[in-house]
Design a protein around this motif. Structure first.
Motif, PDB file in Angstrom:
ATOM      1  N   ILE A  61       0.844  -1.206   0.000  1.00 32.98           N
ATOM      2  CA  ILE A  61       0.000   0.000   0.000  1.00 32.98           C
ATOM      3  C   ILE A  61       0.871   1.244   0.000  1.00 32.98           C
ATOM      4  CG2 ILE A  61      -1.681   1.315   1.348  1.00 32.98           C
ATOM      5  CD1 ILE A  61      -2.733  -1.369   2.409  1.00 32.98           C
ATOM      6  N   ALA A  62       1.904   1.243   0.841  1.00 35.45           N
ATOM      7  CA  ALA A  62       2.805   2.392   0.910  1.00 35.45           C
ATOM      8  C   ALA A  62       3.498   2.618  -0.430  1.00 35.45           C
ATOM      9  CB  ALA A  62       3.839   2.169   2.014  1.00 35.45           C
ATOM     10  N   ARG A  69       6.261   1.099  14.044  1.00 37.37           N
ATOM     11  CA  ARG A  69       4.865   1.226  13.612  1.00 37.37           C
ATOM     12  C   ARG A  69       4.565   0.301  12.437  1.00 37.37           C
ATOM     13  NH1 ARG A  69       2.253   5.075  16.207  1.00 37.37           N
ATOM     14  NH2 ARG A  69       3.510   6.773  17.078  1.00 37.37           N
ATOM     15  N   ILE A  70       3.485  -0.440  12.568  1.00 36.62           N
ATOM     16  CA  ILE A  70       3.072  -1.360  11.514  1.00 36.62           C
ATOM     17  C   ILE A  70       2.605  -0.598  10.286  1.00 36.62           C
ATOM     18  CG2 ILE A  70       1.299  -3.060  10.902  1.00 36.62           C
ATOM     19  CD1 ILE A  70       1.433  -4.022  13.808  1.00 36.62           C
ATOM     20  N   ARG A  71       1.933   0.520  10.491  1.00 41.45           N
ATOM     21  CA  ARG A  71       1.311   1.262   9.390  1.00 41.45           C
ATOM     22  C   ARG A  71       2.154   2.463   8.955  1.00 41.45           C
ATOM     23  NH1 ARG A  71      -3.879  -1.032  10.115  1.00 41.45           N
ATOM     24  NH2 ARG A  71      -4.097  -1.782  12.253  1.00 41.45           N
ATOM     25  N   LYS A  72       3.454   2.355   9.132  1.00 44.62           N
ATOM     26  CA  LYS A  72       4.355   3.425   8.692  1.00 44.62           C
ATOM     27  C   LYS A  72       5.547   2.786   7.979  1.00 44.62           C
ATOM     28  CE  LYS A  72       6.416   7.756  10.250  1.00 44.62           C
ATOM     29  NZ  LYS A  72       6.557   8.696  11.375  1.00 44.62           N
ATOM     30  N   LYS A  73       5.810   3.238   6.754  1.00 48.37           N
ATOM     31  CA  LYS A  73       6.894   2.668   5.947  1.00 48.37           C
ATOM     32  C   LYS A  73       7.840   3.778   5.513  1.00 48.37           C
ATOM     33  CE  LYS A  73       5.048  -1.304   6.423  1.00 48.37           C
ATOM     34  NZ  LYS A  73       5.671  -2.272   7.350  1.00 48.37           N
ATOM     35  N   TYR A  74       9.129   3.414   5.389  1.00 47.48           N
ATOM     36  CA  TYR A  74      10.180   4.398   5.122  1.00 47.48           C
ATOM     37  C   TYR A  74      10.920   4.078   3.827  1.00 47.48           C
ATOM     38  CZ  TYR A  74       9.577   5.547  10.082  1.00 47.48           C
ATOM     39  OH  TYR A  74       9.069   5.905  11.298  1.00 47.48           O
ATOM     40  N   PHE A  75      11.373   5.164   3.162  1.00 48.74           N
ATOM     41  CA  PHE A  75      12.159   5.041   1.940  1.00 48.74           C
ATOM     42  C   PHE A  75      13.276   6.081   1.979  1.00 48.74           C
ATOM     43  CE2 PHE A  75       7.861   3.712   1.101  1.00 48.74           C
ATOM     44  CZ  PHE A  75       7.975   2.571   0.318  1.00 48.74           C
ATOM     45  N   TRP A 109       5.579   7.100   4.764  1.00 52.70           N
ATOM     46  CA  TRP A 109       4.138   7.031   4.525  1.00 52.70           C
ATOM     47  C   TRP A 109       3.490   6.425   5.760  1.00 52.70           C
ATOM     48  CZ3 TRP A 109       1.034   2.749   4.872  1.00 52.70           C
ATOM     49  CH2 TRP A 109      -0.303   2.914   4.481  1.00 52.70           C
ATOM     50  N   VAL A 110       2.417   7.045   6.248  1.00 57.05           N
ATOM     51  CA  VAL A 110       1.798   6.568   7.478  1.00 57.05           C
ATOM     52  C   VAL A 110       0.285   6.669   7.364  1.00 57.05           C
ATOM     53  CG1 VAL A 110       1.976   8.853   8.584  1.00 57.05           C
ATOM     54  CG2 VAL A 110       1.744   6.807  10.005  1.00 57.05           C
ATOM     55  N   ASP A 111      -0.394   5.656   7.862  1.00 53.87           N
ATOM     56  CA  ASP A 111      -1.849   5.677   7.987  1.00 53.87           C
ATOM     57  C   ASP A 111      -2.230   6.601   9.136  1.00 53.87           C
ATOM     58  OD1 ASP A 111      -3.875   4.614   6.516  1.00 53.87           O
ATOM     59  OD2 ASP A 111      -3.816   2.629   7.418  1.00 53.87           O
ATOM     60  N   LEU A 112      -3.288   7.380   8.957  1.00 50.56           N
ATOM     61  CA  LEU A 112      -3.782   8.208  10.054  1.00 50.56           C
ATOM     62  C   LEU A 112      -4.330   7.308  11.163  1.00 50.56           C
ATOM     63  CD1 LEU A 112      -5.604  11.051   8.071  1.00 50.56           C
ATOM     64  CD2 LEU A 112      -3.195  10.861   8.715  1.00 50.56           C
ATOM     65  N   GLY A 113      -4.275   7.809  12.392  1.00 52.44           N
ATOM     66  CA  GLY A 113      -4.625   6.973  13.529  1.00 52.44           C
ATOM     67  C   GLY A 113      -5.946   7.326  14.188  1.00 52.44           C
ATOM     68  N   PRO A 114      -6.303   6.612  15.262  1.00 54.63           N
ATOM     69  CA  PRO A 114      -7.592   6.798  15.936  1.00 54.63           C
ATOM     70  C   PRO A 114      -7.720   8.122  16.687  1.00 54.63           C
ATOM     71  CG  PRO A 114      -6.215   5.246  17.138  1.00 54.63           C
ATOM     72  CD  PRO A 114      -5.512   5.521  15.858  1.00 54.63           C
ATOM     73  N   LEU A 147       1.997  11.562   3.660  1.00 51.52           N
ATOM     74  CA  LEU A 147       3.318  11.323   3.096  1.00 51.52           C
ATOM     75  C   LEU A 147       4.211  12.489   3.516  1.00 51.52           C
ATOM     76  CD1 LEU A 147       4.163  10.006  -0.411  1.00 51.52           C
ATOM     77  CD2 LEU A 147       5.307  12.073   0.408  1.00 51.52           C
ATOM     78  N   LEU A 148       5.395  12.167   4.049  1.00 51.45           N
ATOM     79  CA  LEU A 148       6.260  13.176   4.653  1.00 51.45           C
ATOM     80  C   LEU A 148       7.683  13.003   4.154  1.00 51.45           C
ATOM     81  CD1 LEU A 148       4.957  12.247   8.180  1.00 51.45           C
ATOM     82  CD2 LEU A 148       4.171  14.239   6.927  1.00 51.45           C
ATOM     83  N   ILE A 149       8.367  14.112   3.940  1.00 52.12           N
ATOM     84  CA  ILE A 149       9.780  14.076   3.551  1.00 52.12           C
ATOM     85  C   ILE A 149      10.551  15.004   4.477  1.00 52.12           C
ATOM     86  CG2 ILE A 149      11.459  14.546   1.730  1.00 52.12           C
ATOM     87  CD1 ILE A 149       9.314  13.995  -0.330  1.00 52.12           C
ATOM     88  N   ARG A 150      11.642  14.490   5.044  1.00 53.66           N
ATOM     89  CA  ARG A 150      12.520  15.279   5.907  1.00 53.66           C
ATOM     90  C   ARG A 150      13.968  14.880   5.630  1.00 53.66           C
ATOM     91  NH1 ARG A 150       9.312  12.852   9.834  1.00 53.66           N
ATOM     92  NH2 ARG A 150       8.946  14.908  10.709  1.00 53.66           N
ATOM     93  N   PRO A 151      14.933  15.681   6.055  1.00 51.74           N
ATOM     94  CA  PRO A 151      16.339  15.312   5.859  1.00 51.74           C
ATOM     95  C   PRO A 151      16.662  13.996   6.556  1.00 51.74           C
ATOM     96  CG  PRO A 151      16.153  17.622   6.471  1.00 51.74           C
ATOM     97  CD  PRO A 151      14.793  17.025   6.647  1.00 51.74           C
ATOM     98  N   PHE A 152      17.533  13.202   5.940  1.00 47.80           N
ATOM     99  CA  PHE A 152      17.936  11.923   6.520  1.00 47.80           C
ATOM    100  C   PHE A 152      19.209  12.118   7.330  1.00 47.80           C
ATOM    101  CE2 PHE A 152      20.413   7.921   6.186  1.00 47.80           C
ATOM    102  CZ  PHE A 152      19.530   7.091   6.879  1.00 47.80           C
ATOM    103  N   SER A 153      19.189  11.603   8.558  1.00 45.04           N
ATOM    104  CA  SER A 153      20.347  11.700   9.435  1.00 45.04           C
ATOM    105  C   SER A 153      21.190  10.433   9.305  1.00 45.04           C
ATOM    106  CB  SER A 153      19.909  11.893  10.888  1.00 45.04           C
ATOM    107  OG  SER A 153      21.018  11.831  11.766  1.00 45.04           O
ATOM    108  N   GLU A 154      22.375  10.570   8.758  1.00 44.50           N
ATOM    109  CA  GLU A 154      23.257   9.414   8.583  1.00 44.50           C
ATOM    110  C   GLU A 154      23.676   8.810   9.920  1.00 44.50           C
ATOM    111  OE1 GLU A 154      24.047   7.868   5.915  1.00 44.50           O
ATOM    112  OE2 GLU A 154      23.416   9.244   4.324  1.00 44.50           O
ATOM    113  N   LYS A 155      23.725   9.632  10.969  1.00 39.92           N
ATOM    114  CA  LYS A 155      24.107   9.141  12.296  1.00 39.92           C
ATOM    115  C   LYS A 155      22.972   8.408  12.995  1.00 39.92           C
ATOM    116  CE  LYS A 155      27.492  12.829  13.123  1.00 39.92           C
ATOM    117  NZ  LYS A 155      27.845  13.975  14.001  1.00 39.92           N
ATOM    118  N   GLY A 156      21.766   8.535  12.453  1.00 37.16           N
ATOM    119  CA  GLY A 156      20.624   7.888  13.079  1.00 37.16           C
ATOM    120  C   GLY A 156      20.070   8.705  14.225  1.00 37.16           C
TER     121      GLY A 156
END
Length: 512
Positions: free
Chosen positions: A132-133, A159-165, A181-186, A224-233
Motif C-alpha cells: 500500500i505504501a 509502527r506497523i502502518r508506517k513505511k520508510y524510503f 508514509w503513514v496511515d492516520l490513527g484513531p 506522506l512526509l519528507i525530511r532530511p535523513f540523518s546518517e548518524k541515526g
C-alpha cells in the motif's frame, strides 16, 4: 495540497495498534496427524473484544523463526518427532506454548511487531502495508518527478502502518532524504482542511529544536512526509551503538553495547528537548511521541522528529504505560512522562523495565535522580507530573548554556489554534475514557481475586458456620414458642421461664 489518493480499504484501519493483546490457550484438539491449539485472544480489558484463533506447533515455530532477529532466546518448547501425540506430552507442550505466548505479548517491542499481530489477529492485520505504501509513494513520484527512490528502509520503525524510503532530489544528488508514509490513527480529530493547514505550518517551520519537514501531503486516510535523513541515526541509535538502517527489532530488542551518556550531554540534550516541548506547547500544538528514536543530534543540537504524529492521530508507543496512570491525563503530562523515560535512557543506556520506578542505580549527579523521581516514582505517578517549565528550572537544567538564546515561538493562526484546542480536548477525552475502563477492570479483578483467595474462603466458611449455628438456635426458639402457645390454650396458665417471660396480654387471654 493533497497528492495522495484514498488508501485501499484494508489499509484504512482505526485500530489502536498499541492496545495490548493477551492470549490464552483454552484447549487443544488432536486430529489424525497433528494437534491444534485453540487460543482466546483479547484486545484491551474488555472480554467482549475477544476472538479465537487455531494454531499448530509448526505455526509457533515459524513465528519464532521470524523473531530470531531480536537476538533474544524465547521459551518455545522444543520439537519432538516421536511421541508427540501422547496426551501427557500435549498437556505439557500446551503449558510451554502458553509461557511462550506470555513472553511475546508482554515484551514492549516484540508485542508490537507485525508478525505477532498477524499470528494473534489475522483478520485485522492481513493487509500488505508495504505494498500500500509503495502504491502511494509511486503516485507521488509520478506527480513530482524530481524525487527518486534509492532504497526502501524495511522495518526501520516499530509502527506497523508506517513505511520508510531513502530518497534523493535529482537536483541535489548528494543530499539524502527520508520519505515516510503513514496511515492516520484513531486520535486524528482535526478536519481534513485543518489537518492540511497544520501540516503546512509544520512544513514551513524553522526552529533549532524541531526537525524540519521538507514536504508533506495528506489524504483522508494517510500522510506522506519528507525530511532530511540523518546518517548518524537517532539518539537511541547512538546510545545503543547500532547501525541506523537496520531493523528496529535487531537494533533495540537486545543491544549489546548500549551505554548511558556523560553528565554534560544529559544536561544539554535534556534542556534542548525540554525547550522543544515548551515551543510545541506554547504554540498550541501537542506531541505525545517523545522517545530516544524520535530525537536526532546534529552538531550537539537535539531536534525532535515526528512532531506531526500528534495531529495525525497515531497512538504513542508509551500509551499502554500512561493509560494505567490516571494522573497522566493531559497532553503536557504525557510529554513529561515520556521525557522521564528519555532521561532514564540517556542516563542508564536503556529504557526503564517498568514504571513506577523507585530504586535508581547510582549516577554521577544526584540532580538526575531527583528529576527522575519527580516523574517516574510511585509518588509522582500518583500525585501528578511536573510541568515542562518547572523541569527547565530544576538545578539539573537551569544552568545549561544554549546556543540559541533568543525567544522562540510558533505562530499559529487563531482559527487553527481553536481547532487544535478542540482536537487536543478530544484526544484527552479518549484517554480519560480508556483510563476509566481500565480502573474499573482493575477494581473488578481485585475483588474477584480477593473473593477467590484462601483467606477469604476461610472467612466465608467461618461466617457460614456462625450463620448455621445462629439459624439452629433460632429454630429451637421458634419450636419452644409454639409449644408454649399450644399449652397456653388450656384452662391453666402456661408455665413461664425467667429468661423469656410471657407478655401480660398473653397471660390474661390464657386465663379466659
Amino acid at each position: 495540497m493533497s497528492l495522495l489518493e484514498k488508501s485501499p480499504a484494508p489499509g484504512r484501519m482505526l485500530l489502536d495498534d498499541t492496545s495490548p493483546l493477551t492470549a490464552l490457550i483454552e484447549a487443544s484438539q488432536t486430529l489424525q496427524s497433528h494437534t491444534e491449539y485453540i487460543i482466546r485472544v483479547q484486545r484491551g480489558v474488555s472480554s467482549d473484544n475477544s476472538w479465537q484463533v487455531i494454531r499448530r506447533y509448526s505455526d509457533f515455530d515459524i513465528l519464532n523463526s521470524s523473531l530470531m532477529v531480536c537476538g533474544i532466546s524465547l521459551p518455545l518448547p522444543p520439537k519432538k518427532l516421536i511421541g508427540n501425540m501422547d496426551r501427557e506430552f500435549i498437556a505439557e507442550r500446551q503449558r510451554g506454548l502458553q509461557t511462550y505466548l506470555d513472553s511475546i505479548t508482554q515484551h514492549p517491542l516484540i508485542s508490537t511487531s507485525l508478525v505477532v499481530k498477524k499470528f494473534l489477529d489475522p483478520n485485522n492485520y492481513s493487509a500488505n502495508y508495504a505494498e500500500i505504501a509503495l502504491q502511494q509513494v509511486s503516485m507521488f513520484f509520478r506527480s513530482d518527478p524530481k524525487w527518486e527512490v534509492l532504497e526502501p528502509l524495511r522495518d526501520l520503525g516499530w509502527r506497523i502502518r508506517k513505511k520508510y524510503f531513502l530518497i534523493k532530489n535529482k537536483e541535489q544528488s548528494k543530499e539524502r532524504f527520508l520519505l515516510s508514509w503513514v496511515d492516520l490513527g484513531p486520535d486524528k480529530f482535526l478536519s481534513d482542511k485543518d489537518l492540511q493547514s497544520a501540516m503546512k505550518l509544520l512544513t514551513n517551520l524553522s526552529t533549532p529544536y524541531l526537525c524540519p519537514l521538507v514536504f508533506s501531503s495528506t489524504s483522508e486516510s494517510s500522510a506522506l512526509l519528507i525530511r532530511p535523513f540523518s546518517e548518524k541515526g537517532s539518539l537511541r541509535d547512538q546510545i545503543c551503538k547500532v547501525k541506523p538502517r537496520e531493523s528496529h527489532l535487531k537494533k533495540y530488542c537486545n543491544p549489546k553495547k548500549s551505554q548511558g551518556l556523560e553528565l554534560e550531554q544529559i544536561k544539554l540534550y535534556g534542556r534542548q528537548v525540554l525547550e522543544g516541548l515548551k515551543l510545541i506547547h506554547d504554540g498550541g500544538l501537542f506531541f505525545g511521541h517523545l522517545h530516544a528514536s524520535n530525537v536526532i543530534v546534529d552538531d550537539d543540537v537535539c531536534r525532535l522528529v515526528d512532531v506531526e504524529n500528534g495531529i495525525l492521530g497515531v497512538p504513542s508507543f508509551l500509551r499502554p504505560a500512561f493509560t494505567q496512570l490516571r494522573k497522566i491525563n493531559t497532553t503536557e503530562s504525557i510529554d513529561v512522562f515520556c521525557f522521564g523515560h528519555l532521561l532514564y535512557e540517556m542516563t542508564y543506556g536503556r529504557p526503564p523495565d517498568s514504571v513506577p520506578v523507585d530504586l535508581f542505580p547510582s549516577v554521577p549527579h544526584s540532580g538526575v535522580v531527583s528529576v527522575l523521581q519527580s516523574i517516574l516514582s510511585t509518588e509522582a505517578c500518583k500525585s501528578g507530573m511536573p510541568t515542562v517549565a518547572a523541569l527547565i528550572q530544576t538545578p539539573l537544567f537551569s544552568d545549561v548554556h544554549l546556543k540559541h538564546s533568543e525567544k522562540l515561538q510558533i505562530k499559529v493562526p487563531s482559527r487553527l489554534k481553536e481547532a487544535l484546542t478542540s482536537a487536543k480536548g478530544s484526544l484527552e477525552k479518549r484517554l480519560h475514557e480508556e483510563q476509566r475502563l481500565l480502573h474499573q477492570h482493575r477494581r473488578l479483578t481485585r475483588a474477584q481475586s480477593h473473593y477467590g483467595s484462601e483467606e477469604e474462603k476461610k472467612r466465608r466458611k467461618i461466617l457460614a458456620r456462625k450463620k448455621c449455628r445462629q439459624s439452629a438456635c433460632e429454630n429451637e426458639e421458634d419450636v419452644s414458642v409454639r409449644n408454649n402457645n399450644n399449652s397456653g390454650s388450656g384452662a391453666s396458665s402456661p408455665p413461664t421461664c425467667p429468661s423469656s417471660p410471657t407478655p401480660p396480654s398473653t397471660t390474661v387471654l390464657g386465663g379466659l
